[in-house]
Design a protein around this motif. Structure first.
Motif, mmCIF file in Angstrom:
data_model
loop_
_atom_site.group_PDB
_atom_site.id
_atom_site.type_symbol
_atom_site.label_atom_id
_atom_site.label_comp_id
_atom_site.label_asym_id
_atom_site.label_seq_id
_atom_site.Cartn_x
_atom_site.Cartn_y
_atom_site.Cartn_z
ATOM 1 N N TYR A 169 0.861 -1.174 0.000
ATOM 2 C CA TYR A 169 0.000 0.000 0.000
ATOM 3 C C TYR A 169 0.901 1.228 0.000
ATOM 4 C CZ TYR A 169 -3.135 -3.582 1.897
ATOM 5 O OH TYR A 169 -3.848 -4.728 2.102
ATOM 6 N N TYR A 170 0.476 2.263 -0.713
ATOM 7 C CA TYR A 170 1.311 3.454 -0.855
ATOM 8 C C TYR A 170 0.528 4.730 -0.612
ATOM 9 C CZ TYR A 170 4.507 0.270 -3.216
ATOM 10 O OH TYR A 170 5.346 -0.768 -3.520
ATOM 11 N N ALA A 171 1.245 5.741 -0.137
ATOM 12 C CA ALA A 171 0.685 7.082 -0.120
ATOM 13 C C ALA A 171 0.619 7.584 -1.557
ATOM 14 C CB ALA A 171 1.555 8.002 0.722
ATOM 15 N N ASP A 172 -0.368 8.401 -1.843
ATOM 16 C CA ASP A 172 -0.535 8.919 -3.208
ATOM 17 C C ASP A 172 0.703 9.691 -3.663
ATOM 18 O OD1 ASP A 172 -4.102 9.670 -2.912
ATOM 19 O OD2 ASP A 172 -3.039 7.812 -3.408
ATOM 20 N N SER A 173 1.381 10.329 -2.731
ATOM 21 C CA SER A 173 2.512 11.182 -3.087
ATOM 22 C C SER A 173 3.719 10.395 -3.606
ATOM 23 C CB SER A 173 2.930 12.024 -1.877
ATOM 24 O OG SER A 173 3.298 11.175 -0.796
ATOM 25 N N VAL A 174 3.754 9.094 -3.332
ATOM 26 C CA VAL A 174 4.907 8.297 -3.766
ATOM 27 C C VAL A 174 4.523 7.188 -4.740
ATOM 28 C CG1 VAL A 174 6.036 8.780 -1.567
ATOM 29 C CG2 VAL A 174 4.833 6.594 -1.882
#
Length: 121
Positions: free
Chosen positions: A58-63
């Motif tokens: 899972y990732y933050a949108d910024s990365v």
């Protein structure tokens, strides 16, 4: 379990770095290892997390699309491959362990020491 983060350094914008997070003890399949970062004067923010057993990420949108989290179970080590780095990625990066999925720092009970990433433009 203790976590040891490493791999930080200085890089120019557009460059890459790979962070490592080694666990001193066994990580269970239901647990997750996450990466967070904290820039000076800012709150600690979620970057990415991986479920140890399934490898689901899972990732933050910024990365998203630039960073990749992975793990090597045999070495009890998680990685964060960071590509196309930007000056806004400059921060101290921390790895941490949680017993259930969360993007909230307070839900992570074991933290490694930080490793500094500096991106110059």
């Amino acid at each position: 379990v203790q976590l040891q983060a490493s791999g930080g350094g200085s890089v120019q914008a557009g460059g890459s770095l790979r962070l490592s997070c080694e666990a001193s003890g066994r990580l269970f399949s239901s647990q997750l290892v996450g990466w967070f970062r904290q820039a000076p004067g800012k709150e600690r923010e979620f970057v990415a997390v991986i479920r140890w057993g399934s490898g689901r990420e899972y990732y933050a949108d910024s990365v998203k699309g630039r960073f990749t989290i992975s793990r090597e179970s045999a070495k009890n080590t998680a990685y964060l491959q960071m590509n196309s780095l930007r000056s806004g990625d400059t921060a101290t990066y921390y790895c941490a362990r949680a017993n259930g999925y969360s993007t909230t720092p307070n839900d992570y009970t074991v933290w490694g020491q930080g490793t500094l990433v500096t991106v110059s433009s």
